[in-house]
Every structure is written in C-alpha cells, then in structure tokens.
Design a protein around this motif. Structure first.
Motif, short mmCIF file in Angstrom:
data_model
loop_
_atom_site.label_atom_id
_atom_site.label_comp_id
_atom_site.label_asym_id
_atom_site.label_seq_id
_atom_site.Cartn_x
_atom_site.Cartn_y
_atom_site.Cartn_z
N HIS A 42 -6.13 10.15 -8.97
CA HIS A 42 -5.59 10.52 -7.67
C HIS A 42 -4.65 11.73 -7.74
CE1 HIS A 42 -7.30 6.74 -6.50
NE2 HIS A 42 -6.53 6.11 -7.35
N ALA A 43 -4.58 12.37 -8.90
CA ALA A 43 -3.66 13.49 -9.07
C ALA A 43 -3.90 14.55 -8.00
CB ALA A 43 -3.82 14.08 -10.46
N GLY A 44 -2.82 14.95 -7.37
CA GLY A 44 -2.90 16.00 -6.36
C GLY A 44 -3.23 15.51 -4.96
N ARG A 45 -3.64 14.25 -4.80
CA ARG A 45 -3.95 13.72 -3.47
C ARG A 45 -2.64 13.38 -2.78
NH1 ARG A 45 -9.11 14.22 -1.66
NH2 ARG A 45 -10.58 13.79 -3.30
N ARG A 46 -2.44 13.94 -1.59
CA ARG A 46 -1.18 13.78 -0.87
C ARG A 46 -1.31 12.69 0.19
NH1 ARG A 46 1.67 18.79 0.82
NH2 ARG A 46 0.54 18.44 2.73
N VAL A 47 -0.37 11.74 0.17
CA VAL A 47 -0.38 10.64 1.13
C VAL A 47 0.96 10.63 1.87
CG1 VAL A 47 -0.60 8.15 1.48
CG2 VAL A 47 -1.93 9.28 -0.33
N LEU A 48 0.89 10.75 3.18
CA LEU A 48 2.08 10.66 4.03
C LEU A 48 2.41 9.19 4.24
CD1 LEU A 48 4.18 11.86 6.05
CD2 LEU A 48 2.38 11.67 7.79
N VAL A 49 3.67 8.82 4.02
CA VAL A 49 4.13 7.45 4.26
C VAL A 49 5.17 7.48 5.38
CG1 VAL A 49 5.30 5.43 3.29
CG2 VAL A 49 3.68 6.72 1.88
N VAL A 50 4.87 6.76 6.46
CA VAL A 50 5.76 6.68 7.62
C VAL A 50 6.12 5.21 7.80
CG1 VAL A 50 6.06 7.19 10.07
CG2 VAL A 50 4.62 8.68 8.66
N GLU A 51 7.35 4.87 7.43
CA GLU A 51 7.81 3.48 7.43
C GLU A 51 9.31 3.48 7.64
OE1 GLU A 51 8.62 -0.16 7.46
OE2 GLU A 51 6.50 0.11 6.93
N ASP A 52 9.81 2.69 8.61
CA ASP A 52 11.24 2.70 8.91
C ASP A 52 12.05 1.68 8.11
OD1 ASP A 52 10.25 0.48 10.25
OD2 ASP A 52 11.34 0.86 12.11
N GLU A 53 11.42 0.74 7.48
CA GLU A 53 12.13 -0.25 6.65
C GLU A 53 12.26 0.33 5.25
OE1 GLU A 53 14.10 -2.94 4.85
OE2 GLU A 53 13.79 -3.13 7.02
N ALA A 54 13.50 0.60 4.82
CA ALA A 54 13.74 1.33 3.58
C ALA A 54 13.11 0.66 2.35
CB ALA A 54 15.25 1.50 3.37
N LEU A 55 13.26 -0.65 2.20
CA LEU A 55 12.71 -1.31 1.02
C LEU A 55 11.19 -1.27 1.01
CD1 LEU A 55 15.10 -4.38 0.61
CD2 LEU A 55 15.06 -2.24 -0.71
N THR A 56 10.59 -1.47 2.16
CA THR A 56 9.13 -1.40 2.26
C THR A 56 8.66 0.01 1.96
OG1 THR A 56 9.11 -3.18 3.89
CG2 THR A 56 7.15 -1.78 3.78
N ALA A 57 9.35 1.01 2.50
CA ALA A 57 8.99 2.41 2.27
C ALA A 57 9.06 2.75 0.78
CB ALA A 57 9.91 3.33 3.07
N MET A 58 10.14 2.31 0.12
CA MET A 58 10.28 2.58 -1.31
C MET A 58 9.19 1.88 -2.12
SD MET A 58 14.42 2.79 -2.00
CE MET A 58 14.51 1.06 -2.22
N ALA A 59 8.86 0.66 -1.75
CA ALA A 59 7.81 -0.08 -2.47
C ALA A 59 6.46 0.62 -2.33
CB ALA A 59 7.74 -1.52 -1.97
N ILE A 60 6.14 1.07 -1.12
CA ILE A 60 4.88 1.78 -0.90
C ILE A 60 4.87 3.09 -1.68
CG2 ILE A 60 3.49 2.99 0.84
CD1 ILE A 60 4.34 0.79 2.83
N GLN A 61 5.99 3.80 -1.62
CA GLN A 61 6.09 5.07 -2.35
C GLN A 61 5.88 4.86 -3.85
OE1 GLN A 61 9.93 7.00 -2.12
NE2 GLN A 61 9.20 8.84 -3.14
N MET A 62 6.56 3.89 -4.43
CA MET A 62 6.43 3.63 -5.87
C MET A 62 5.01 3.23 -6.22
SD MET A 62 10.11 1.78 -6.72
CE MET A 62 9.36 0.82 -7.98
N LEU A 63 4.41 2.38 -5.42
CA LEU A 63 3.05 1.93 -5.67
C LEU A 63 2.08 3.12 -5.67
CD1 LEU A 63 1.05 -0.47 -5.96
CD2 LEU A 63 0.87 -0.44 -3.48
N LEU A 64 2.17 3.97 -4.66
CA LEU A 64 1.28 5.12 -4.56
C LEU A 64 1.54 6.13 -5.69
CD1 LEU A 64 1.31 5.64 -0.69
CD2 LEU A 64 -0.57 4.74 -2.09
#
Length: 168
Positions: A42-64
C-alpha cells in the motif's frame, strides 16, 4: 491476522532490538495458507481519515499506517477535511457520519465529485441519512474490526468495494 477457512495465520513485526530469539526454528508455511501482505503493498496510497473521536481517529490512523498507507489527517471537522482535499484527491477515504453534530455530507459530495471512493465508519445503522444519500459507499459499523476496515479500504482502492459489503 488473517483467518481464512483453512485456519488462523498471524504475522508479527517487531524491531530487531526489541527481542532475542534463541532456540527458535522457522517453520514452513502450510500449503494453501497465505501470509498477509506487508506495508509495501500500500506504499504511497493516500487515505483521508475524517473522525471526530480522538481515540478512534488515532486507532484508524495507526492501523492504516501499519498497513503501509499514507494517512491524510485525521481531521474531525468538515472544514478541515475540505481544506485537505484542496491539496489533491486521496486514493480513498474513511468518513465518520457525524462530526461534532455536523453531517459529513459536504466531504462525501466533494469526494464523489473528485471520483474518490470512500466508506462510512459509523455507529448509525446503514450509515443513517448519509448512507441513504451515498448508497454506493460501504458502511462499517462501530466498533469496527481492524481486518474488516483494512479489507474495505483495500477494496475501495482496488475498485472491488460494494455498498453494505462490510459489516464491522
């Protein structure tokens, strides 16, 4: 982790200085069992994450990021997401439906205009009204399973995503 019908397969990556293996032999991979693809896929593939719950946003970011994606954001406000999109289209997007009481619809509409596939990651059944307005977008229910999220994002990028195809 990958859990096909044949059985559970797990890949663990640790920095070389975090462990010491003594008396451990590498085992051969059983026939028909695949090892999950690494970050280079997935190197170079850009994914926008739009999430207002900070812990959920960080978890999604780390996972991706652990899967090798480049994450834009995460951001928790519609205006911030639209600002990020002005710098160019991502390859895919993960959207929460409700952002501090505001609907994510302007972001979803902009992504549609740009031809960018996206999914909703939400606690609303079938994505609520946003799911009705954007029926082609898959909907993952919160709390979302990490494997389901990665599979859904991969499906968006490969063009294999189907509305309602991922339950989380």
């Amino acid at each position: 982790m990958d859990w096909p019908a044949e059985g559970l397969s797990s890949r663990i990556c640790l920095p070389g200085d975090a462990w010491q293996a003594v008396g451990v032999n590498e085992i051969a991979q059983p026939a028909g069992v695949s090892v999950a693809s690494g970050p280079a896929t997935h190197a170079g593939r850009r994914v926008l994450v739009v999430e207002d719950e900070a812990l959920t946003a960080m978890a999604i970011q780390m996972l991706l990021e652990d899967a090798g994606y480049a994450v834009l954001g995460p951001v928790g406000r519609v205006e911030d997401a639209l600002d990020l999109l002005r710098s160019g289209p991502p390859d895919a997007a993960v959207l929460d439906v409700n952002l501090f009481g505001a609907t994510v619809d302007p972001v979803a509409a902009t992504l549609e205009d740009m031809g960018v596939p996206f999914l909703f990651c939400t606690g609303y059944h079938n994505g609520g009204t946003a799911g009705e307005r954007h029926p082609k977008a898959p909907v993952l229910g919160k709390p979302v399973n990490a494997n389901n999220l990665l599979a859904a994002v991969g499906g968006l990028i490969s063009g294999e995503a189907r509305a309602g195809s991922a339950a989380g």
